[in-house]
Scaffold this active site. Structure first.
Site, PDB file in Angstrom:
ATOM      1  N   SER A 206     -16.465 -43.439  27.420  1.00 18.38           N
ATOM      2  CA  SER A 206     -14.950 -44.073  27.832  1.00 18.38           C
ATOM      3  C   SER A 206     -14.928 -46.137  28.513  1.00 18.38           C
ATOM      4  O   SER A 206     -15.531 -46.443  26.957  1.00 18.38           O
ATOM      5  CB  SER A 206     -14.749 -43.469  28.904  1.00 18.38           C
ATOM      6  OG  SER A 206     -14.356 -43.549  29.633  1.00 18.38           O
ATOM      7  N   ASP A 456      -9.491 -34.517  24.316  1.00 17.59           N
ATOM      8  CA  ASP A 456      -9.597 -36.051  25.213  1.00 17.59           C
ATOM      9  C   ASP A 456      -8.550 -36.247  25.318  1.00 17.59           C
ATOM     10  O   ASP A 456      -7.382 -36.820  24.345  1.00 17.59           O
ATOM     11  CB  ASP A 456     -10.579 -35.963  25.182  1.00 17.59           C
ATOM     12  CG  ASP A 456     -10.634 -37.875  26.222  1.00 17.59           C
ATOM     13  OD1 ASP A 456     -10.021 -38.279  27.292  1.00 17.59           O
ATOM     14  OD2 ASP A 456     -11.604 -38.655  25.901  1.00 17.59           O
ATOM     15  N   HIS A 481     -13.605 -34.980  26.947  1.00 20.38           N
ATOM     16  CA  HIS A 481     -14.868 -36.614  27.008  1.00 20.38           C
ATOM     17  C   HIS A 481     -15.513 -36.765  27.268  1.00 20.38           C
ATOM     18  O   HIS A 481     -16.348 -36.474  27.677  1.00 20.38           O
ATOM     19  CB  HIS A 481     -14.061 -37.068  28.312  1.00 20.38           C
ATOM     20  CG  HIS A 481     -13.786 -38.307  29.013  1.00 20.38           C
ATOM     21  ND1 HIS A 481     -12.796 -39.280  27.650  1.00 20.38           N
ATOM     22  CD2 HIS A 481     -13.872 -39.169  29.616  1.00 20.38           C
ATOM     23  CE1 HIS A 481     -12.856 -40.671  27.941  1.00 20.38           C
ATOM     24  NE2 HIS A 481     -13.844 -40.470  28.899  1.00 20.38           N
TER      25      HIS A 481
END
Length: 525
Positions: A206, A456, A481
């Site tokens: 991320s 995601d 994710h």
């Protein structure tokens, strides 16, 4: 490569709620934030990547307590507050986690695996990044998890209260300063351990994945490669359509059930209508089991919207407790709940039953607190008001969310109100690149893996195609994710095993090439 692998107003209409903390992020892993007062999912269409986490302290702490336990020492390093000036400013103590149990040591040039800390408590990210811990022994690697400045225990000025006091004290909370922290930490650590010859491999999920990719580009002499999982490095300016994120979230629900999709889409108008009647907010508070009476419809809409986005991010194929304790394929379970209520059930009843899969899967929560920040990620609000400007929008035709548009002027007004700063929406692309991204990477970059699961919603802002032979994209159709960074389980599907195998092979290739080059240089001398 394709493998099977706090609430702020939004542009009207309608009034609504990491930034997924890229982000997530970066995860994280796991990519990788909360609906708290300073923890908005959106600020006038600017997505807060870092704020993609749970809003229930009870469940979040339960999830944290159930995370895998890894062995490490907790240490501290005195960092410069401003790496880019010579002003006499106070230093601060940066926390980092380190494990040398399996390290081959400096005599054998054992590698160092460094995870670029995200926008939160570093112990949480370390607990949810099993991939790094699990592969370290086979590489004879040291593992380091440095904490991002202004998060967790790594607070300048001695405390969060002082660090977050105003725009002046917060001005050193930037991605550039964080990367310089990591560069200085690893350089000094290697010097102290006589490990200057030990190669460094970067990891991140991320926002952490964005940092890993950017660090590889900005400090190519520090590391030999980076694994950037679920890293939305292109989610800036107009590099991707602003509707991308919400379209991917919506598609996740549409794939499971068209009736579920339509119920969610219808619910926003129902909520607004109920909220406008006498005692409407009290009725909504009771229906959704909110601990304190709602002050506006917006806060409820934000709470629901964030949950749907989280669900898309962590739509993993098996049960997990990264953000919250959740079943496998949680979107499927949410839609099953929404669709399974008997005829005559109201839209709001269906929505509550469905959303409880995310917020109360264990059934142990009596009411929900919308003002909670269990992982200490509120600093992302500052980052999302300064440089991490990720435009977001929702198209009523393709999205299950209400229509809204990105309004940079409203975004600027809100940031001036909240922090007395003006956003710099073009700074990230100026500092790290974005326009002509592929050409620049191909010419000047090497040894970066951009891994993404196409379920995601942040994947739409990442690199999904190979840029060169050494900057590769690993995508999985059913991944979410930064699933690849999670710990291995007996339930891992073959496509996930294949993805991780490809990553390990590429990392091994980087190290082999590095060692071969060093041998060749030694032989020449």
């Amino acid at each position: 490569m394709v493998l099977e692998f706090a609430v702020s107003p939004k542009t009207k209409p309608p009034a609504k709620m990491s930034t997924p903390s890229p982000f997530l992020y970066s995860i994280l892993i796991l990519i990788v934030s909360f609906l708290c007062q300073a923890s908005a999912i959106q600020l006038n269409g600017a997505r807060y990547l870092g704020n993609f986490w749970s809003s229930s302290r009870t469940l979040s702490l339960l999830a944290k307590s159930r995370a895998p336990k890894y062995q490490y020492e907790t240490k501290y390093f005195q960092q410069k507050l401003d790496h880019f000036s010579f002003a006499a400013l106070p230093s601060f103590s940066q926390r980092y986690l380190i494990n040398t149990q399996h390290w081959d040591g400096p005599s054998r040039s054992g590698p160092i695996f460094l995870y670029c800390g995200n926008e939160g408590d570093i112990e949480w990210f370390a607990a949810n990044t099993g991939f790094v811990w699990e592969i370290a022994p086979r590489f004879g690697a040291m593992v380091i998890f440095p904490e991002h400045r202004y998060y967790g225990e790594s607070m300048p000025y001695g405390s969060k209260e002082e660090a977050y006091k105003n725009a002046t004290t917060l001005s050193y909370l930037t991605a550039e300063q964080a990367l310089a922290d990591y560069a200085l930490l690893i350089t000094e650590l290697k010097r102290n351990l006589s490990a200057q010859a030990c190669p460094v491999v970067l990891f991140g999920g991320s926002y952490g994945g964005m940092l890993a990719a950017w660090m590889r580009l900005k400090y190519p002499h520090i590391s030999i490669g980076a694994l950037a999982s679920s890293a939305p490095v292109l989610q800036f300016e107009d590099l991707v359509p602003p509707e991308t994120f919400y379209s991917i979230v919506s598609n996740g629900f549409r794939r499971e059930s068209m009736s579920c999709f339509n119920t969610i889409k219808e619910s926003w108008d129902v909520i607004n209508k109920v909220g406008q009647i006498n005692s409407g907010l009290a009725q909504l508070t009771k229906t959704f089991h909110i601990c304190r009476e709602l002050e506006s419809v917006d806060s409820l809409s934000n709470w629901l919207e964030s949950a749907y986005s989280y669900l898309a991010m962590v739509n993993y194929p098996y049960p997990t407790d990264f953000l919250m304790p959740l079943p496998g394929s949680p979107i499927k379970e949410v839609c099953r709940k929404i669709d399974s209520l008997p005829d005559g059930a109201s839209v709001l009843q269906r929505i509550f039953e469905g959303i409880s899969i995310y917020y109360n899967y264990t059934g142990k929560v009596d009411c929900f607190d919308l003002n909670d920040d269990p992982h200490g990620m509120s600093g992302w609000d500052w980052q999302a008001c300064t440089e991490m400007i990720m435009p977001m929008a929702s198209n009523r035709t393709t999205s299950m969310f209400p229509e809204f548009y990105y309004d940079p002027k409203s975004n600027e007004e809100q940031c001036l109100k909240d922090f007395h700063v003006k956003p710099r929406p073009t700074w990230i692309t100026t500092e790290f690149g974005g326009h002509e991204f592929k050409s620049a990477l191909k010419a000047f970059g090497s040894n970066i893996i951009f891994s993404n699961g196409l379920l995601d919603p942040w994947s739409g802002g990442s690199v999904l195609e190979d840029v060169s032979e050494t900057i590769v994209a690993l995508t999985t159709k059913k991944g979410a994710h930064h699933l690849d960074l999670r710990a291995a389980t007996a339930e891992d599907p073959d496509w996930l095993l294949d993805q991780r195998s490809s990553e390990i092979k590429l990392i091994r290739g980087w190290l082999d090439e590095h060692y071969d080059e060093k041998k060749a240089i030694s032989a020449y001398r």
